[in-house]
Design a protein around this motif. Structure first.
Motif, PDB file in Angstrom:
ATOM      1  N   THR A  57     -43.805 -21.246  22.823  1.00 30.13           N
ATOM      2  CA  THR A  57     -43.130 -22.185  21.931  1.00 30.13           C
ATOM      3  C   THR A  57     -41.806 -22.693  22.503  1.00 30.13           C
ATOM      4  O   THR A  57     -41.450 -23.864  22.303  1.00 30.13           O
ATOM      5  CB  THR A  57     -42.927 -21.547  20.541  1.00 30.13           C
ATOM      6  N   GLY A  58     -41.064 -21.839  23.202  1.00 28.85           N
ATOM      7  CA  GLY A  58     -39.828 -22.305  23.821  1.00 28.85           C
ATOM      8  C   GLY A  58     -40.088 -23.411  24.833  1.00 28.85           C
ATOM      9  O   GLY A  58     -39.392 -24.438  24.859  1.00 28.85           O
ATOM     10  N   ALA A  94     -37.142 -20.765  16.695  1.00 34.17           N
ATOM     11  CA  ALA A  94     -36.333 -20.158  15.640  1.00 34.17           C
ATOM     12  C   ALA A  94     -37.010 -20.266  14.285  1.00 34.17           C
ATOM     13  O   ALA A  94     -36.871 -19.369  13.441  1.00 34.17           O
ATOM     14  CB  ALA A  94     -34.961 -20.821  15.600  1.00 34.17           C
ATOM     15  N   LEU A  95     -37.755 -21.340  14.061  1.00 32.76           N
ATOM     16  CA  LEU A  95     -38.387 -21.551  12.751  1.00 32.76           C
ATOM     17  C   LEU A  95     -39.458 -20.512  12.443  1.00 32.76           C
ATOM     18  O   LEU A  95     -39.759 -20.277  11.266  1.00 32.76           O
ATOM     19  CB  LEU A  95     -38.984 -22.956  12.675  1.00 32.76           C
ATOM     20  N   GLY A 150     -40.403 -16.979   8.283  1.00 39.60           N
ATOM     21  CA  GLY A 150     -40.828 -15.636   7.873  1.00 39.60           C
ATOM     22  C   GLY A 150     -39.818 -14.988   6.953  1.00 39.60           C
ATOM     23  O   GLY A 150     -40.180 -14.381   5.938  1.00 39.60           O
ATOM     24  N   ALA A 151     -38.541 -15.119   7.280  1.00 42.86           N
ATOM     25  CA  ALA A 151     -37.491 -14.522   6.451  1.00 42.86           C
ATOM     26  C   ALA A 151     -37.429 -15.174   5.079  1.00 42.86           C
ATOM     27  O   ALA A 151     -37.257 -14.501   4.057  1.00 42.86           O
ATOM     28  CB  ALA A 151     -36.141 -14.646   7.161  1.00 42.86           C
ATOM     29  N   VAL A 152     -37.576 -16.488   5.030  1.00 41.34           N
ATOM     30  CA  VAL A 152     -37.501 -17.220   3.761  1.00 41.34           C
ATOM     31  C   VAL A 152     -38.666 -16.856   2.845  1.00 41.34           C
ATOM     32  O   VAL A 152     -38.510 -16.727   1.625  1.00 41.34           O
ATOM     33  CB  VAL A 152     -37.468 -18.741   4.029  1.00 41.34           C
ATOM     34  N   THR A 158     -32.684  -8.208  11.739  1.00 39.66           N
ATOM     35  CA  THR A 158     -33.345  -8.340  13.038  1.00 39.66           C
ATOM     36  C   THR A 158     -33.114  -9.732  13.625  1.00 39.66           C
ATOM     37  O   THR A 158     -32.869  -9.871  14.840  1.00 39.66           O
ATOM     38  CB  THR A 158     -34.849  -8.070  12.902  1.00 39.66           C
ATOM     39  N   ALA A 159     -33.182 -10.762  12.774  1.00 35.50           N
ATOM     40  CA  ALA A 159     -32.908 -12.125  13.250  1.00 35.50           C
ATOM     41  C   ALA A 159     -31.468 -12.239  13.756  1.00 35.50           C
ATOM     42  O   ALA A 159     -31.209 -12.861  14.791  1.00 35.50           O
ATOM     43  CB  ALA A 159     -33.154 -13.127  12.125  1.00 35.50           C
TER      44      ALA A 159
END
Length: 405
Positions: free
Chosen positions: A33-34, A52-53, A58-60, A354-355
């Motif tokens: 992805t990078g 990053a998304l 995932g966090a959201v 973790t993020a």
């Protein structure tokens, strides 16, 4: 053929297969992805946004996913997550073929939704068995990632040129197919059994406030091991390839270090559950912390290539022991009526910290160097040890009271 000794164990094996498919899919996304973002971005400063998304989405979603799994049932909820992953892969294929950066961002965000739901596989397996079997159920699910952790990057390398006119599109097609296969397994084989032994006498008890749950030593120890273990792992793992290149090793060496690290992360799951039953949960957790400390010691002692490999392998095994043990504690800390709330908030905390660890890894490495970054891990491990000792002491007090009764 799937083992059918009990419904709960059968479900754990299905979830282990789904964990493997998810790990392979996310490995492909994380590997490419990078590069894809850099290729498609209208402004190269945005190149890391799709990557990053995955974590941000995932966090959201993770807290909402917990309540959705409770409302729809885990079978349909997990299937919805797998479908999101398949759609994310398909959208990414279209975006790459049409060179559309913003649609590609939408695709990687959908893969992040898949990641949020898949994070509950291990907890679902733990909830389906009695207290004595929880550690083994968790390790069985995580063991599904052993082959996939290595296979994912290899699959990415093989499939990225499937469509010569659109580099990387073939790899995202693999993400779509892996999501669809996971969807088929969940709908066809997973039944989310909840036995009386798994539920226990707490099944009819009313829910407590989250603050009351959080004050328990067992919950504090579970969060300390899950969150700190994952944050330490992410901090050192993110910096390791950059540090290796900075100390005159090749980019391929950096990739090999991470691949070896991922073997360390997942391979111990084959025996972690058995170890918990034989030596106990406390020694298992402290062994994980000791291995993380060994990683720090090796990393600070040498920057030879062998030292990088050894340090990152110790880091992977240490994370596995802390994560399996911490998840086992978490599964014992709540009543069935509290499951969605407690699991969701615990996972949200793990995701967020973790993020943050992944974001600060680069600046810490730049300012303090490889040895300094590793030294920063030691206070975190000390905190995890203190929280675990609190739980061990509380457990011993409870045992003493029972003996006197």
């Amino acid at each position: 053929m799937l083992p059918t000794l009990s419904p709960g164990r059968r479900d754990a094996w299905v979830l282990a297969l789904c964990q493997g498919l998810y790990t392979a899919a996310i490995s492909i996304d994380l590997t490419l992805t990078g590069l894809t973002g850099y290729q498609l971005a209208p402004d190269k400063a945005l190149a890391t946004l799709p990557f990053a998304l995955i974590t941000v989405a995932g966090a959201v979603v993770t807290l909402s996913a917990a309540f959705l799994l409770q409302r729809l049932g885990r079978r349909l909820g997990f299937a919805l997550g797998a479908l999101a992953g398949a759609c994310g892969g398909a959208v990414s294929v279209w975006a790459v073929m049409h060179a559309n950066f913003w649609v590609f961002c939408l695709g990687t965000a959908a893969v992040g939704v898949f990641q949020a739901f898949a994070g509950y596989y291990r907890l679902a397996a733990a909830d389906a068995v009695g207290a004595a079997e929880k550690g083994r159920a968790v390790s069985r699910v995580l063991a599904g990632g052993v082959v996939a952790a290595v296979l994912g990057p290899l699959l990415a390398a093989w499939s990225k040129d499937l469509f010569p006119q659109a580099l990387f599109a073939g790899a995202y097609l693999m993400v779509c197919l892996l999501g669809l296969l996971s969807l088929a397994l969940l709908l066809g084989l997973y039944r989310d059994h909840q036995t009386a032994a798994a539920a226990g006498p707490q099944a009819i008890e009313p829910p407590r406030s989250f603050a009351e749950v959080a004050r328990q030593p067992i919950f504090a120890a579970s969060v300390a091991n899950n969150v700190i273990g994952s944050a330490v792992m992410m901090l050192v793992m993110t910096a390791a390839p950059l540090a290796a290149v900075g100390h005159h090793h090749s980019i391929d060496d950096g990739a090999g270090i991470i691949q070896w690290h991922m073997v360390g992360m997942y391979a111990p799951s084959l025996i972690a559950g058995t170890l918990i039953q034989r030596v106990g949960l406390g020694p298992m957790l402290f062994a994980g912390m000791a291995l993380n400390a060994a990683c720090v010691a090796v990393a600070m002692a040498s920057t030879d290539l062998v030292a990088f490999y050894l340090a990152l392998f110790c880091l992977g095994v240490g994370w596995n022991f802390m994560f399996v043990g911490g998840t086992t504690l978490l599964a014992q800390s709540y009543r069935p009526s509290e499951r969605a709330k407690v699991q969701g908030l615990a996972e949200l905390l793990r995701y967020g910290i973790t993020a943050a660890a992944s974001l600060v890894a680069g600046p810490l490495l730049e300012r303090y160097g490889w040895a300094g970054l590793n030294a920063a891990v030691l206070p975190l491990l000390a905190l995890a040890a203190a929280m675990t000792l609190w739980w061990v002491a509380a457990q011993r007090r409870e045992a003493a009271v029972l003996e006197q009764a």
